[in-house]
Design a protein around this motif. Structure first.
Motif, PDB file in Angstrom:
ATOM      1  N   LEU A   4       0.823  -1.209   0.000  1.00 34.91           N
ATOM      2  CA  LEU A   4       0.000   0.000   0.000  1.00 34.91           C
ATOM      3  C   LEU A   4       0.861   1.263   0.000  1.00 34.91           C
ATOM      4  O   LEU A   4       0.577   2.214  -0.729  1.00 34.91           O
ATOM      5  CB  LEU A   4      -0.940  -0.002   1.212  1.00 34.91           C
ATOM      6  N   LEU A   5       1.922   1.251   0.780  1.00 32.88           N
ATOM      7  CA  LEU A   5       2.838   2.401   0.807  1.00 32.88           C
ATOM      8  C   LEU A   5       3.541   2.588  -0.531  1.00 32.88           C
ATOM      9  O   LEU A   5       3.727   3.719  -0.991  1.00 32.88           O
ATOM     10  CB  LEU A   5       3.873   2.223   1.924  1.00 32.88           C
ATOM     11  N   ILE A   6       3.914   1.493  -1.163  1.00 33.99           N
ATOM     12  CA  ILE A   6       4.578   1.585  -2.468  1.00 33.99           C
ATOM     13  C   ILE A   6       3.625   2.156  -3.507  1.00 33.99           C
ATOM     14  O   ILE A   6       3.992   3.042  -4.290  1.00 33.99           O
ATOM     15  CB  ILE A   6       5.116   0.202  -2.896  1.00 33.99           C
ATOM     16  N   ILE A   7       2.392   1.672  -3.537  1.00 30.50           N
ATOM     17  CA  ILE A   7       1.405   2.163  -4.507  1.00 30.50           C
ATOM     18  C   ILE A   7       1.094   3.641  -4.264  1.00 30.50           C
ATOM     19  O   ILE A   7       1.039   4.438  -5.204  1.00 30.50           O
ATOM     20  CB  ILE A   7       0.133   1.297  -4.453  1.00 30.50           C
ATOM     21  N   LEU A   8       0.932   4.019  -3.000  1.00 28.85           N
ATOM     22  CA  LEU A   8       0.656   5.421  -2.681  1.00 28.85           C
ATOM     23  C   LEU A   8       1.833   6.326  -3.036  1.00 28.85           C
ATOM     24  O   LEU A   8       1.650   7.443  -3.532  1.00 28.85           O
ATOM     25  CB  LEU A   8       0.314   5.551  -1.195  1.00 28.85           C
ATOM     26  N   THR A   9       3.040   5.835  -2.825  1.00 31.70           N
ATOM     27  CA  THR A   9       4.231   6.613  -3.186  1.00 31.70           C
ATOM     28  C   THR A   9       4.324   6.799  -4.692  1.00 31.70           C
ATOM     29  O   THR A   9       4.653   7.893  -5.174  1.00 31.70           O
ATOM     30  CB  THR A   9       5.493   5.905  -2.657  1.00 31.70           C
ATOM     31  N   ILE A  10       4.026   5.763  -5.458  1.00 28.70           N
ATOM     32  CA  ILE A  10       4.052   5.870  -6.920  1.00 28.70           C
ATOM     33  C   ILE A  10       3.000   6.858  -7.399  1.00 28.70           C
ATOM     34  O   ILE A  10       3.264   7.696  -8.273  1.00 28.70           O
ATOM     35  CB  ILE A  10       3.866   4.479  -7.557  1.00 28.70           C
ATOM     36  N   ILE A  11       1.798   6.799  -6.826  1.00 27.29           N
ATOM     37  CA  ILE A  11       0.737   7.730  -7.215  1.00 27.29           C
ATOM     38  C   ILE A  11       1.125   9.172  -6.880  1.00 27.29           C
ATOM     39  O   ILE A  11       0.931  10.087  -7.700  1.00 27.29           O
ATOM     40  CB  ILE A  11      -0.591   7.335  -6.537  1.00 27.29           C
ATOM     41  N   LEU A  12       1.702   9.392  -5.699  1.00 26.88           N
ATOM     42  CA  LEU A  12       2.135  10.737  -5.324  1.00 26.88           C
ATOM     43  C   LEU A  12       3.250  11.244  -6.234  1.00 26.88           C
ATOM     44  O   LEU A  12       3.263  12.419  -6.620  1.00 26.88           O
ATOM     45  CB  LEU A  12       2.589  10.763  -3.863  1.00 26.88           C
ATOM     46  N   ALA A  13       4.195  10.369  -6.593  1.00 27.87           N
ATOM     47  CA  ALA A  13       5.295  10.779  -7.459  1.00 27.87           C
ATOM     48  C   ALA A  13       4.796  11.154  -8.852  1.00 27.87           C
ATOM     49  O   ALA A  13       5.211  12.173  -9.419  1.00 27.87           O
ATOM     50  CB  ALA A  13       6.329   9.660  -7.549  1.00 27.87           C
ATOM     51  N   ILE A  14       3.899  10.358  -9.402  1.00 29.32           N
ATOM     52  CA  ILE A  14       3.363  10.665 -10.739  1.00 29.32           C
ATOM     53  C   ILE A  14       2.540  11.949 -10.712  1.00 29.32           C
ATOM     54  O   ILE A  14       2.645  12.785 -11.612  1.00 29.32           O
ATOM     55  CB  ILE A  14       2.548   9.468 -11.267  1.00 29.32           C
ATOM     56  N   SER A  15       1.749  12.131  -9.659  1.00 33.19           N
ATOM     57  CA  SER A  15       0.955  13.361  -9.580  1.00 33.19           C
ATOM     58  C   SER A  15       1.839  14.582  -9.395  1.00 33.19           C
ATOM     59  O   SER A  15       1.541  15.656  -9.928  1.00 33.19           O
ATOM     60  CB  SER A  15      -0.083  13.262  -8.469  1.00 33.19           C
ATOM     61  N   LEU A  16       2.941  14.447  -8.663  1.00 37.25           N
ATOM     62  CA  LEU A  16       3.862  15.575  -8.515  1.00 37.25           C
ATOM     63  C   LEU A  16       4.525  15.920  -9.846  1.00 37.25           C
ATOM     64  O   LEU A  16       4.662  17.101 -10.186  1.00 37.25           O
ATOM     65  CB  LEU A  16       4.917  15.259  -7.456  1.00 37.25           C
TER      66      LEU A  16
END
Length: 74
Positions: A4-16
């Motif tokens: 879950l942390l990995i998926i959330l980190t990927i989503i945050l990185a792409i949105s940034l």
């Protein structure tokens, strides 16, 4: 939990990345930079929503990476 942390980190990185790329660019001429902004709106008054979202997403990504690092190495 880690997935879950990995998926959330990927989503945050792409949105940034997306938020930074849609921000307007400004050419800088350093000799007239100090006087050319007189009377113009400040940095936060133009495209306020995009800039605030960029700030919030970058802070969230920073906290997420610190949390992920603490959970991984603890």
């Amino acid at each position: 939990m880690t997935e879950l942390l990995i998926i959330l980190t990927i989503i945050l990185a792409i949105s940034l990345i997306l938020l930074v790329t849609i921000q307007p660019r400004q050419t800088q001429i350093f000799s007239t930079d100090a006087t050319s902004n007189i009377g113009k709106p400040s940095y936060w008054q133009s495209n306020t929503l995009v800039k605030v979202l960029t700030l919030l997403v970058s802070l969230a990504l920073f906290v997420m990476l610190i949390l992920f690092m603490a959970l991984t190495f603890a």
